[in-house]
Design a protein around this motif. Structure first.
Motif, PDB file in Angstrom:
ATOM      1  N   GLU A  69       0.828  -1.208   0.000  1.00  0.00           N
ATOM      2  CA  GLU A  69       0.000   0.000   0.000  1.00  0.00           C
ATOM      3  C   GLU A  69       0.863   1.259   0.000  1.00  0.00           C
ATOM      4  OE1 GLU A  69      -2.797  -0.562  -0.861  1.00  0.00           O
ATOM      5  OE2 GLU A  69      -4.140  -1.516   0.554  1.00  0.00           O
ATOM      6  N   ILE A  70       1.987   1.222   0.716  1.00  0.00           N
ATOM      7  CA  ILE A  70       2.904   2.360   0.713  1.00  0.00           C
ATOM      8  C   ILE A  70       3.444   2.596  -0.695  1.00  0.00           C
ATOM      9  CG2 ILE A  70       5.122   3.213   1.570  1.00  0.00           C
ATOM     10  CD1 ILE A  70       4.550   1.673   4.177  1.00  0.00           C
ATOM     11  N   CYS A  71       3.847   1.514  -1.350  1.00  0.00           N
ATOM     12  CA  CYS A  71       4.365   1.622  -2.718  1.00  0.00           C
ATOM     13  C   CYS A  71       3.275   2.084  -3.683  1.00  0.00           C
ATOM     14  CB  CYS A  71       4.926   0.272  -3.179  1.00  0.00           C
ATOM     15  SG  CYS A  71       6.290  -0.361  -2.200  1.00  0.00           S
ATOM     16  N   TYR A  72       2.064   1.571  -3.479  1.00  0.00           N
ATOM     17  CA  TYR A  72       0.949   1.862  -4.389  1.00  0.00           C
ATOM     18  C   TYR A  72       0.602   3.352  -4.385  1.00  0.00           C
ATOM     19  CZ  TYR A  72      -3.439   0.675  -6.827  1.00  0.00           C
ATOM     20  OH  TYR A  72      -4.454   0.566  -7.746  1.00  0.00           O
ATOM     21  N   THR A  73       0.487   3.927  -3.203  1.00  0.00           N
ATOM     22  CA  THR A  73       0.178   5.354  -3.137  1.00  0.00           C
ATOM     23  C   THR A  73       1.359   6.203  -3.591  1.00  0.00           C
ATOM     24  OG1 THR A  73       0.800   5.318  -0.798  1.00  0.00           O
ATOM     25  CG2 THR A  73      -1.532   5.160  -1.309  1.00  0.00           C
ATOM     26  N   SER A  74       2.578   5.711  -3.383  1.00  0.00           N
ATOM     27  CA  SER A  74       3.771   6.462  -3.792  1.00  0.00           C
ATOM     28  C   SER A  74       3.920   6.536  -5.301  1.00  0.00           C
ATOM     29  CB  SER A  74       5.025   5.837  -3.172  1.00  0.00           C
ATOM     30  OG  SER A  74       4.984   5.917  -1.759  1.00  0.00           O
ATOM     31  N   ALA A  75       3.198   5.680  -6.029  1.00  0.00           N
ATOM     32  CA  ALA A  75       3.242   5.735  -7.488  1.00  0.00           C
ATOM     33  C   ALA A  75       2.489   6.944  -8.041  1.00  0.00           C
ATOM     34  CB  ALA A  75       2.657   4.452  -8.081  1.00  0.00           C
ATOM     35  N   THR A  76       1.556   7.492  -7.259  1.00  0.00           N
ATOM     36  CA  THR A  76       0.723   8.590  -7.768  1.00  0.00           C
ATOM     37  C   THR A  76       0.746   9.844  -6.898  1.00  0.00           C
ATOM     38  OG1 THR A  76      -1.204   7.646  -6.615  1.00  0.00           O
ATOM     39  CG2 THR A  76      -0.883   7.021  -8.927  1.00  0.00           C
ATOM     40  N   LEU A  77       0.705   9.683  -5.575  1.00  0.00           N
ATOM     41  CA  LEU A  77       0.515  10.839  -4.701  1.00  0.00           C
ATOM     42  C   LEU A  77       1.649  11.871  -4.740  1.00  0.00           C
ATOM     43  CD1 LEU A  77      -1.330   9.924  -1.378  1.00  0.00           C
ATOM     44  CD2 LEU A  77      -1.775  11.799  -2.936  1.00  0.00           C
ATOM     45  N   PRO A  78       2.918  11.492  -4.779  1.00  0.00           N
ATOM     46  CA  PRO A  78       3.967  12.522  -4.849  1.00  0.00           C
ATOM     47  C   PRO A  78       3.815  13.450  -6.051  1.00  0.00           C
ATOM     48  CG  PRO A  78       4.933  10.424  -4.222  1.00  0.00           C
ATOM     49  CD  PRO A  78       3.512  10.144  -4.587  1.00  0.00           C
ATOM     50  N   LYS A  79       3.469  12.902  -7.215  1.00  0.00           N
ATOM     51  CA  LYS A  79       3.265  13.737  -8.395  1.00  0.00           C
ATOM     52  C   LYS A  79       2.040  14.627  -8.229  1.00  0.00           C
ATOM     53  CE  LYS A  79       3.864  15.372 -12.493  1.00  0.00           C
ATOM     54  NZ  LYS A  79       4.967  16.330 -12.747  1.00  0.00           N
ATOM     55  N   ILE A  80       0.969  14.101  -7.649  1.00  0.00           N
ATOM     56  CA  ILE A  80      -0.229  14.897  -7.398  1.00  0.00           C
ATOM     57  C   ILE A  80       0.101  16.062  -6.467  1.00  0.00           C
ATOM     58  CG2 ILE A  80      -2.508  14.859  -6.297  1.00  0.00           C
ATOM     59  CD1 ILE A  80      -2.876  12.025  -7.347  1.00  0.00           C
ATOM     60  N   LEU A  81       0.875  15.796  -5.427  1.00  0.00           N
ATOM     61  CA  LEU A  81       1.268  16.846  -4.486  1.00  0.00           C
ATOM     62  C   LEU A  81       2.100  17.921  -5.177  1.00  0.00           C
ATOM     63  CD1 LEU A  81       2.170  14.665  -1.364  1.00  0.00           C
ATOM     64  CD2 LEU A  81       0.244  16.239  -1.587  1.00  0.00           C
ATOM     65  N   MET A  82       3.021  17.509  -6.066  1.00  0.00           N
ATOM     66  CA  MET A  82       3.845  18.484  -6.783  1.00  0.00           C
ATOM     67  C   MET A  82       2.996  19.350  -7.706  1.00  0.00           C
ATOM     68  SD  MET A  82       6.914  18.434  -5.771  1.00  0.00           S
ATOM     69  CE  MET A  82       7.591  19.456  -7.083  1.00  0.00           C
ATOM     70  N   CYS A  83       1.991  18.753  -8.316  1.00  0.00           N
ATOM     71  CA  CYS A  83       1.105  19.526  -9.200  1.00  0.00           C
ATOM     72  C   CYS A  83       0.345  20.588  -8.416  1.00  0.00           C
ATOM     73  CB  CYS A  83       0.135  18.592  -9.914  1.00  0.00           C
ATOM     74  SG  CYS A  83       0.886  17.530 -11.172  1.00  0.00           S
ATOM     75  N   PHE A  84      -0.164  20.229  -7.249  1.00  0.00           N
ATOM     76  CA  PHE A  84      -0.877  21.215  -6.429  1.00  0.00           C
ATOM     77  C   PHE A  84       0.071  22.274  -5.879  1.00  0.00           C
ATOM     78  CE2 PHE A  84      -4.315  17.912  -5.724  1.00  0.00           C
ATOM     79  CZ  PHE A  84      -5.299  18.646  -6.362  1.00  0.00           C
ATOM     80  N   GLN A  99       4.920   5.759 -14.208  1.00  0.00           N
ATOM     81  CA  GLN A  99       3.792   5.818 -13.286  1.00  0.00           C
ATOM     82  C   GLN A  99       2.740   4.777 -13.644  1.00  0.00           C
ATOM     83  OE1 GLN A  99       0.797   9.164 -13.195  1.00  0.00           O
ATOM     84  NE2 GLN A  99       1.838   9.638 -11.271  1.00  0.00           N
ATOM     85  N   LEU A 100       2.430   4.668 -14.928  1.00  0.00           N
ATOM     86  CA  LEU A 100       1.444   3.676 -15.368  1.00  0.00           C
ATOM     87  C   LEU A 100       1.897   2.265 -15.026  1.00  0.00           C
ATOM     88  CD1 LEU A 100      -1.130   2.874 -16.958  1.00  0.00           C
ATOM     89  CD2 LEU A 100       0.311   2.795 -18.999  1.00  0.00           C
ATOM     90  N   TYR A 101       3.167   1.973 -15.315  1.00  0.00           N
ATOM     91  CA  TYR A 101       3.671   0.616 -15.081  1.00  0.00           C
ATOM     92  C   TYR A 101       3.558   0.226 -13.611  1.00  0.00           C
ATOM     93  CZ  TYR A 101       6.890  -3.220 -14.351  1.00  0.00           C
ATOM     94  OH  TYR A 101       7.444  -4.407 -13.960  1.00  0.00           O
ATOM     95  N   PHE A 102       4.039   1.094 -12.718  1.00  0.00           N
ATOM     96  CA  PHE A 102       4.006   0.755 -11.299  1.00  0.00           C
ATOM     97  C   PHE A 102       2.578   0.731 -10.767  1.00  0.00           C
ATOM     98  CE2 PHE A 102       8.484   2.164 -11.522  1.00  0.00           C
ATOM     99  CZ  PHE A 102       9.062   1.024 -10.979  1.00  0.00           C
ATOM    100  N   LEU A 103       1.713   1.573 -11.317  1.00  0.00           N
ATOM    101  CA  LEU A 103       0.320   1.585 -10.875  1.00  0.00           C
ATOM    102  C   LEU A 103      -0.363   0.257 -11.191  1.00  0.00           C
ATOM    103  CD1 LEU A 103      -2.048   3.414  -9.756  1.00  0.00           C
ATOM    104  CD2 LEU A 103      -2.618   3.800 -12.155  1.00  0.00           C
ATOM    105  N   PHE A 276     -10.252   6.783  -5.142  1.00  0.00           N
ATOM    106  CA  PHE A 276     -10.742   5.973  -4.030  1.00  0.00           C
ATOM    107  C   PHE A 276      -9.895   4.720  -3.856  1.00  0.00           C
ATOM    108  CE2 PHE A 276     -14.177   5.461  -1.017  1.00  0.00           C
ATOM    109  CZ  PHE A 276     -14.117   4.119  -0.717  1.00  0.00           C
ATOM    110  N   TYR A 277      -9.687   3.952  -4.954  1.00  0.00           N
ATOM    111  CA  TYR A 277      -8.972   2.685  -4.795  1.00  0.00           C
ATOM    112  C   TYR A 277      -7.454   2.845  -4.804  1.00  0.00           C
ATOM    113  CZ  TYR A 277      -8.477   2.583  -9.933  1.00  0.00           C
ATOM    114  OH  TYR A 277      -8.186   2.887 -11.249  1.00  0.00           O
ATOM    115  N   THR A 278      -6.938   3.994  -5.264  1.00  0.00           N
ATOM    116  CA  THR A 278      -5.485   4.183  -5.266  1.00  0.00           C
ATOM    117  C   THR A 278      -4.979   4.938  -4.046  1.00  0.00           C
ATOM    118  OG1 THR A 278      -5.720   6.215  -6.584  1.00  0.00           O
ATOM    119  CG2 THR A 278      -5.309   4.157  -7.778  1.00  0.00           C
ATOM    120  N   ILE A 279      -5.850   5.721  -3.381  1.00  0.00           N
ATOM    121  CA  ILE A 279      -5.397   6.563  -2.284  1.00  0.00           C
ATOM    122  C   ILE A 279      -6.180   6.312  -0.995  1.00  0.00           C
ATOM    123  CG2 ILE A 279      -5.191   8.949  -1.487  1.00  0.00           C
ATOM    124  CD1 ILE A 279      -4.634   9.753  -4.370  1.00  0.00           C
ATOM    125  N   LEU A 280      -7.509   6.341  -1.074  1.00  0.00           N
ATOM    126  CA  LEU A 280      -8.310   6.239   0.144  1.00  0.00           C
ATOM    127  C   LEU A 280      -8.308   4.829   0.732  1.00  0.00           C
ATOM    128  CD1 LEU A 280     -11.358   8.537  -0.694  1.00  0.00           C
ATOM    129  CD2 LEU A 280      -9.283   9.080   0.588  1.00  0.00           C
TER     130      LEU A 280
END
Length: 307
Positions: A69-84, A99-103, A276-280
């Motif tokens: 789960e740590i790896c799964y969220t790390s595939a998307t959330l860091p980039k989302i945070l940088m965008c915001f 990102q797609l591959y690891f997701l 929902f399924y990638t972060i929450l």
């Protein structure tokens, strides 16, 4: 139709137009979610490693699920945070492909790992006399390693297939991160076989594990209902309840996201559903297992407060 060569193009533009004017608030919310995921799942990993009472196969699988789960969220959330944080919503082709591959790899691994956890509960409840023999250390390790490794070549192939397509010149991806359906929507070529590949992979890594989980729990329920002791029935159901909640959250949201009809009109719904399924769900997992599992609660108290 005009298109841009994927090898020299500038990349993609992620869709962070909603909600407008609130990047600071969104950054704070997503940062809190990410910190919660990291701390919560790290505590589960730590407590199942350090506490000698949590050395059964069930907690071995839980430890691997929390790490995943740590790896799964790390595939998307860091980039989302940088965008915001920066307002720069660009992502390069290489970054999008990674990102797609690891997701998809980690998502497939989670499905197989959840199926392994269901099999563990099936053996523990339906065949307790042979549990230690069947669920020995070597077999559990093979199940986990197999869950991590079996999807590697298949997801490499799917990622390669997607990124060899020509993409339309706008490259405006209607999503918070790179995923297969929104990328296929941007392709300026026939994507029939790409969609066939996607649904075949979903059949192998989502539908088939889910079917195995359903079969396991049908047999578990039949066995539990035959128990004469009410405390025994309660204990058996309580050991499965956390896993069932996690299964419902993950498979429910992922199934709706991938099997519903994708269109431009549903793009906004799709991208929020994907969160929902990638972060929450990874955020809820430690809470679910920590609150509903007595052994984990006791081990966490000993770890945090020495009691």
């Amino acid at each position: 139709m005009e298109y841009c060569n994927h090898t020299v193009g500038p990349g993609f533009l992620l869709d962070f137009s909603d909600p407008p004017g609130l990047p600071g608030l969104c950054f704070t919310i997503f940062l809190l979610i990410y910190v919660t995921v990291i701390i919560g799942n790290s505590l589960i990993v730590l407590v199942t490693v350090l506490d000698l009472s949590l050395r059964s196969p069930m907690y071995f699988f839980l430890r691997n699920l929390s790490f995943l789960e740590i790896c799964y969220t790390s595939a998307t959330l860091p980039k989302i945070l940088m965008c915001f944080l920066t307002g720069d919503v660009r992502i390069s082709f290489l970054g999008c492909a990674a990102q797609l591959y690891f997701l998809v790899l980690l998502g497939s691994t989670e499905c197989l790992l959840l199926a392994s956890m269901a099999y563990d509960r099936y053996v523990a409840i339906c065949d307790p006399l042979h549990y230690s023999l069947l669920m020995n250390g070597g077999f559990c390790v093979r199940l986990v390693v197999g869950s991590w490794m079996v999807a590697v070549p298949i997801q490499v192939g799917q990622t390669y297939q997607v990124f060899t397509l020509p993409f339309c010149a706008s490259h405006h991806l209607h999503h918070f991160f790179c995923d297969v359906p929104p990328l296929l929507e941007l392709a300026c070529a026939d994507t029939f076989w790409s969609w066939v590949t996607l649904h075949t992979i979903i059949l192998l890594f989502v539908v088939l594990p889910f079917f195995m989980i359903v079969v396991s729990y049908v047999r578990i329920i039949k066995t539990v209902l035959k128990m004469h002791s009410a405390p025994s029935r309660h204990k058996a159901f309580s050991t499965c309840s956390s896993h069932l909640i996690v299964l419902t959250l993950f498979f429910g949201s992922a199934t709706v996201a991938y099997f519903k009809h994708h269109s431009k009109d549903s793009a906004d719904t799709d991208k929020y559903l994907a969160l929902f399924y990638t972060i929450l769900t990874p955020m809820f997992n430690p809470v679910i297992y920590g609150m509903r599992n007595r052994e984990v609660r006791i081990a966490l108290r000993k770890l945090l407060w020495g009691k």
